[in-house]
Design an enzyme around this catalytic site. Structure first.
Site, PDB file in Angstrom:
ATOM      1  N   GLU A 134      11.471  31.516  27.310  1.00  0.00           N
ATOM      2  CA  GLU A 134      11.955  31.400  25.929  1.00  0.00           C
ATOM      3  C   GLU A 134      12.578  32.697  25.397  1.00  0.00           C
ATOM      4  OE1 GLU A 134       9.216  27.824  24.198  1.00  0.00           O
ATOM      5  OE2 GLU A 134       8.292  29.805  24.250  1.00  0.00           O
TER       6      GLU A 134
ATOM      7  N   GLU B  49       6.965  22.881  30.850  1.00  0.00           N
ATOM      8  CA  GLU B  49       5.947  22.653  29.828  1.00  0.00           C
ATOM      9  C   GLU B  49       6.132  21.231  29.299  1.00  0.00           C
ATOM     10  OE1 GLU B  49       5.826  25.566  26.681  1.00  0.00           O
ATOM     11  OE2 GLU B  49       6.197  27.232  28.056  1.00  0.00           O
TER      12      GLU B  49
END
Length: 1018
Positions: free
Chosen positions: A457, A521
């Site tokens: 991220e 995820e």
């Protein structure tokens, strides 16, 4: 004092730190090397333990000259190393998800930069004379300066990566002094904005390493397999270092490959000549015929000894390493291990401990790995940084695939609208590339690692391209991953996070994509949940290019604390005065902070089962067993079966199923004796378990891998609770407020003004004290995070009840009560016209039908539709027929089988760190609640129902912030529910699927109560 600000100088990533290398221990001989125990090496010494410590709010306020040998520290406090100083009384833990807890102005950090000064003495033994001595730090958050005997040695930053310094010029035999000044914030912190607690200090091992002047400095082990994956080649690139001014001639390096039992497989000897002060590299290729291959299912490890000898053939050092022969490649849009496209049944794992923070002890790491194996997990992503190096040894040993992730995340830039601010800034390239370089060099010899992940991220830009280029060039034996390279420009695997089921289906259908897709995820396991796992896996199995994913995440990050009166709870963001924070968002694991499994873990274990069974012809006892392991047959398991009814086994047996190979299926016949006839008034079930037939290093023989259940006969009927038995007469008295109904052994008072039962007693003992009443509300779960605003705007949590009519029909042995009500919130623009129809019989049997007709501007969904009532505190014993024994919900119930179960109200409760709706049981046919003497009632469903029971009200649970906020009431709240809104995983993932969403519509359901003793056969 004047302090050189290396910690926010982008041009200074380190000073005098040694080049990165593989993690290994050097030994004096083969015998000690083969123990693989650090304590058996005379060239390795841990400096863990109690150090002296001084804490200041800024580096400038640290004691001037504290690093001098004669500086007195007797009045300093003691601190444990490894450890985080915030958990030892200095500063405070601070939790954020993606928020930088200081102003964003890279590379500058706040002037208030908490600083820890550490000091200790250490001893250099006489037998280390002539050796080079290396001081190694496995992890210091987030940067530090180092002094030895008052002399500055160097500086390093990068929290979760090792730092080594050659301290030979600074030491003497005997007593020496070590000083460290560690900083909470460095410019490296901008690359360490992971979703976790901000915790500082020396949190991993510190060690001294003695190396002979001529020694092995590094090595890179690669295994290759031929095109048929039968024969292999062991390749070792070894770097030797000469730290003297003498030319090292006639040296030898011997490579001995041993099997797991330490029998020699291969031996190779190479001669080397070491020029003075230079590093020499030697490459060797050793063919190995038909090596046993390593995979998560077959974690076979060879032992390699690298032995350096001098001209007299005397051993200088022996370095051991575990070897796994395996090949990773991309073919036809899939990634393959040993020629097989595998499925990732993974979890994300942060390093966290409820008492020690990120100073995770070895036994806790091993507990995690063993629990993963026991719960069918085959892969772990080291989110979001390299783990303690010993963790990978465990994954090698027990068998887990690892996505090793660089210590890199700068998520907070997304919040300022400039997500790629430093990711796409060439000035930061060296800082980025160093992160992948240090991880790869340390971990490159672990067979368990199948992918290098560039980070998490942080947007995408030129610096990630540079990282990928370096990584591909350095190691072509593994794949490169980074989720935010959405177009697959530099990565080998396309990845996504929290994609909903529809998106995943679309990813699976993509025909123009030559790279596989995984979810790095998904299924956010926060609090009660996740839901919808089965549907994810149905899609994974459907499409070739989908290769599974890593659930978020393994364990809650809660920190253990105690109330003033000694009650334990787990703290989260904000509990330490840490602002800004992301509250309990750190509690999103399949395990509680103390490693207690949640219901979500059991569900995940069932969903990712490696063996499936389906019915073929149950009348003949035929089922199909499918082996969905990637490599192994089912010779390690037995099939245990039983026939059960009313919670009792009627037949049972064991089948051996060893001949079913990986990816194959076979029809088996369960030897059921169909000649046995059972007079049943309930269902007949075939239960199947797949059980370890042998001991393994992660579970003993008898461990249950997975299970399933098939209904052989559908005989259940409410008639077992029928009113056809003898029905005594009733005595009924009615006034404007109450209807008093008295039977032979029970009394019931009905409140006409409230339209509900006021009290019901059986044999003089109260069994129901309030209700039932229509209920639409549940204590919000974490995964209701975004829908809760809508629910509350529509006032579902504040519904009020208006009684319109109460009509009574009184007969000799039966009373009928018809109640019509209107349910609506204050100032509501919607309502439910509700009707309760009671039929109360003289034998204590109560039949209740509830009808509802919603109208107006209705909410998009309801949390639930059901009945809520209150029972006396003593009605604590619970027995039911339905799914169990654990908690289950509409979209999370695969793990729980039908049966008759016993529990207590206390044990029905699931203590989520942040209290929320919990303890529900689904597909229930009947449930009884009784006191210790067996006095109570049974609730019977016409169709399936849900139930839960607590010593707390819904409001109590909703208001509580921690488990210790809940105080038991003097009564039990019982929920008998018709339907529930699904769990989903919308705290970060998708909302519940459409068929799991409870949309408002007309409803009708029927239940019955029968007052009884537990001893009665129901």
């Amino acid at each position: 004092m004047t302090v050189l600000r290396d910690w926010d100088n982008l041009k200074v990533l380190h000073k005098n730190r040694l080049s990165s290398r593989a993690y290994f221990i050097s030994y004096e001989n083969k015998e000690s090397a083969l123990t693989f125990e650090r304590g058996k090496s005379q060239r390795f010494k841990l400096l863990n333990g109690m150090w002296k410590f001084y804490y200041s709010e800024t580096p400038e306020e640290a004691p001037e000259g504290f690093f001098q040998e004669d500086f007195q520290v007797e009045d300093w406090h003691d601190i444990r190393v490894p450890g985080n100083w915030q958990l030892q009384g200095y500063g405070y833990p601070h939790y954020t998800d993606l928020i930088y807890p200081f102003p964003i102005d890279p590379p500058k950090v706040p002037s208030k930069n908490p600083t820890g000064c550490y000091k200790r003495d250490f001893y250099i033994p006489k037998n280390w004379d002539g050796c080079n001595v290396i001081l190694r730090f496995e992890g210091v958050d987030s940067g530090f300066h180092l002094w030895v005997n008052g002399e500055e040695v160097g500086y390093s930053q990068g929290s979760r990566m090792p730092s080594e310094f050659d301290i030979t010029p600074f030491i003497k035999t005997g007593k020496n002094n070590l000083a460290v000044r560690a900083y909470q914030w460095t410019d490296g912190t901008y690359l360490e904005d992971q979703d976790m607690w901000w915790l500082s200090g020396i949190f991993r091992d510190v060690s001294l390493i003695a190396r002979k002047p001529i020694h092995i400095n590094d090595f890179f082990i690669k295994t290759e397999l031929d095109e048929s994956y039968d024969n292999g080649v062991l390749k070792v690139e070894t770097k030797f270092k000469n730290t003297t001014n003498n030319v090292g001639k006639d040296y030898k390096v011997e490579y001995i490959l041993l099997d797991s039992n330490y029998s020699e497989v291969k031996n190779s000897m190479e001669s080397i000549s070491l020029e003075k002060k230079e590093e020499t590299e030697v490459s060797v290729s050793i063919p190995v015929e038909k090596p046993r291959k390593w995979s998560a299912e077959t974690p076979y490890l060879y032992n390699l000894l690298i032995i350096l000898k001098d001209s007299k053939d005397e051993i200088i050092e022996v370095i051991p390493n575990k070897i796994g022969f395996r090949k990773i490649e991309l073919k036809d849009g899939n990634f393959l291990i040993n020629g097989v496209p595998i499925m990732i049944r993974g979890v994300n794992r942060h390093e966290t401990h409820p008492d020690l923070g990120r100073a995770v002890p070895f036994h806790s790491m091993e507990e995690d790995v063993v629990l993963m194996k026991k719960n069918n997990v085959n892969a772990v992503r080291t989110s979001h940084y390299p783990n303690d190096p010993r963790f990978y040894d465990l994954c090698n040993k027990y068998g887990l695939y690892v996505m090793d992730e660089a210590d890199l995340e700068c998520h907070g830039f997304e919040l300022i609208g400039h997500y790629d601010k430093i990711t796409n800034d060439p000035e930061w390239e060296e800082a980025y590339v160093e992160r992948i370089e240090r991880m790869v060099e340390r971990d490159k010899n672990h067979p368990c690692i199948i992918m290098w992940s560039l980070g998490n991220e942080s947007s995408f830009g030129c610096n990630f391209e540079a990282m990928a280029n370096w990584c591909h060039k350095r190691d072509n034996t593994r794949l490169v991953h980074y989720e935010e390279d959405r177009e697959g420009k530099v990565v080998d695997v396309i990845s996504s996070m929290y994609s909903n089921h529809e998106r995943i289906e679309n990813f699976g259908k993509m025909e123009n994509m030559d790279k596989p897709h995984i979810l790095c995820e998904y299924a956010h396991a926060m609090g009660n949940g996740p839901g919808g796992l089965k549907e994810y896996w149905d899609i994974f199995y459907k499409y070739k290019r989908l290769q599974g994913g890593f659930i978020w995440e393994w364990v809650d990050h809660g920190l253990r604390r105690y109330t003033e009166d000694g009650r334990e709870y787990f703290a989260y963001g904000g509990d330490f005065g840490d602002e800004p924070n992301n509250s309990n968002f750190c509690c999103d694991g399949l395990l509680m902070p103390d490693r207690t499994p949640t219901p979500g873990l059991l569900e995940y274990k069932k969903i990712i089962e490696p063996i499936k069974v389906e019915e073929v012809d149950l009348e003949k006892g035929q089922v199909r067993v499918k082996n969905i392991y990637d490599f192994i047959s089912l010779d390690h398991v037995n099939l245990h079966w039983d026939i059960s009814a009313d919670g009792k086994k009627l037949q049972s047996g064991i089948l051996e199923i060893s001949d079913i190979e990986a990816g194959k299926s076979e029809v088996l016949t369960i030897p059921i004796d169909f000649n046995k006839k059972y007079k049943l008034k309930t269902d007949l079930w075939l239960n199947i378990q797949f059980v370890l037939a042998i001991d393994t290093n992660w579970a003993d023989k008898g461990h249950v891998i997975t299970w399933n259940q098939f209904k052989l006969q559908d005989n259940y009927s409410r008639e077992i609770f029928s009113t056809k038995e003898y029905i005594p007469s009733l005595n009924v008295k009615e006034d404007h407020k109450f209807i008093n109904i008295e039977g032979y052994d029970f009394k019931l008072i009905f409140n006409k003004l409230k339209g509900e039962i006021y009290n019901c007693s059986y044999e003089g003992v109260d069994v129901l004290t309030k209700g039932p009443r229509l209920n639409l509300w549940r204590a919000p779960i974490d995964n209701d995070m975004y829908v809760i605003k809508h629910w509350k705007e529509k006032g579902i949590h504040q519904i009020q009840y208006r009684v319109d009519t109460v009509e009574t029909e009184i007969y000799e042995k039966q009373v009928n009560i018809n109640v019509k009500t209107l349910v609506s919130p204050p100032n509501g623009d919607w309502a439910i016209e509700c009707e309760y129809i009671y039929k109360i019989y003289g034998n204590g049997y109560i039949d209740l039908s509830i009808k509802g007709n919603p109208r107006g501007k209705l909410p998009e969904s309801f949390p639930k539709i059901g009945l809520q009532m209150e029972l006396p505190y003593e009605m604590s014993r619970v027995k039911w027929y339905g799914r169990g024994p654990g908690e289950s919900y509409i979209d999370s119930n695969e793990a729980n089988l039908y049966g008759i179960y016993n529990s207590t109200v206390d044990k029905l409760y699931t203590p989520y760190v942040y209290p929320q709706d919990n303890g529900n049981r689904t597909d229930v046919k009947w449930v009884s609640l009784t006191d210790e003497r067996g006095m109570g009632f049974v609730v019977i469903a016409e169709d399936n129902l849900n139930f839960s029971a607590h010593y707390y009200t819904t409001e109590d649970i909703e208001k509580a912030k921690h488990t210790t906020d809940l105080c038991k009431r003097g009564f039990i709240t019982l929920n008998i529910d018709y339907k529930h809104h699904g769990l989903g995983s919308n705290s970060c993932g998708p909302v519940p699927l459409a068929h799991h969403s409870l949309k408002p519509s007309s409803f009708e359901f029927n239940i019955a109560y029968k007052l009884c003793y537990e001893a009665e056969d129901f």
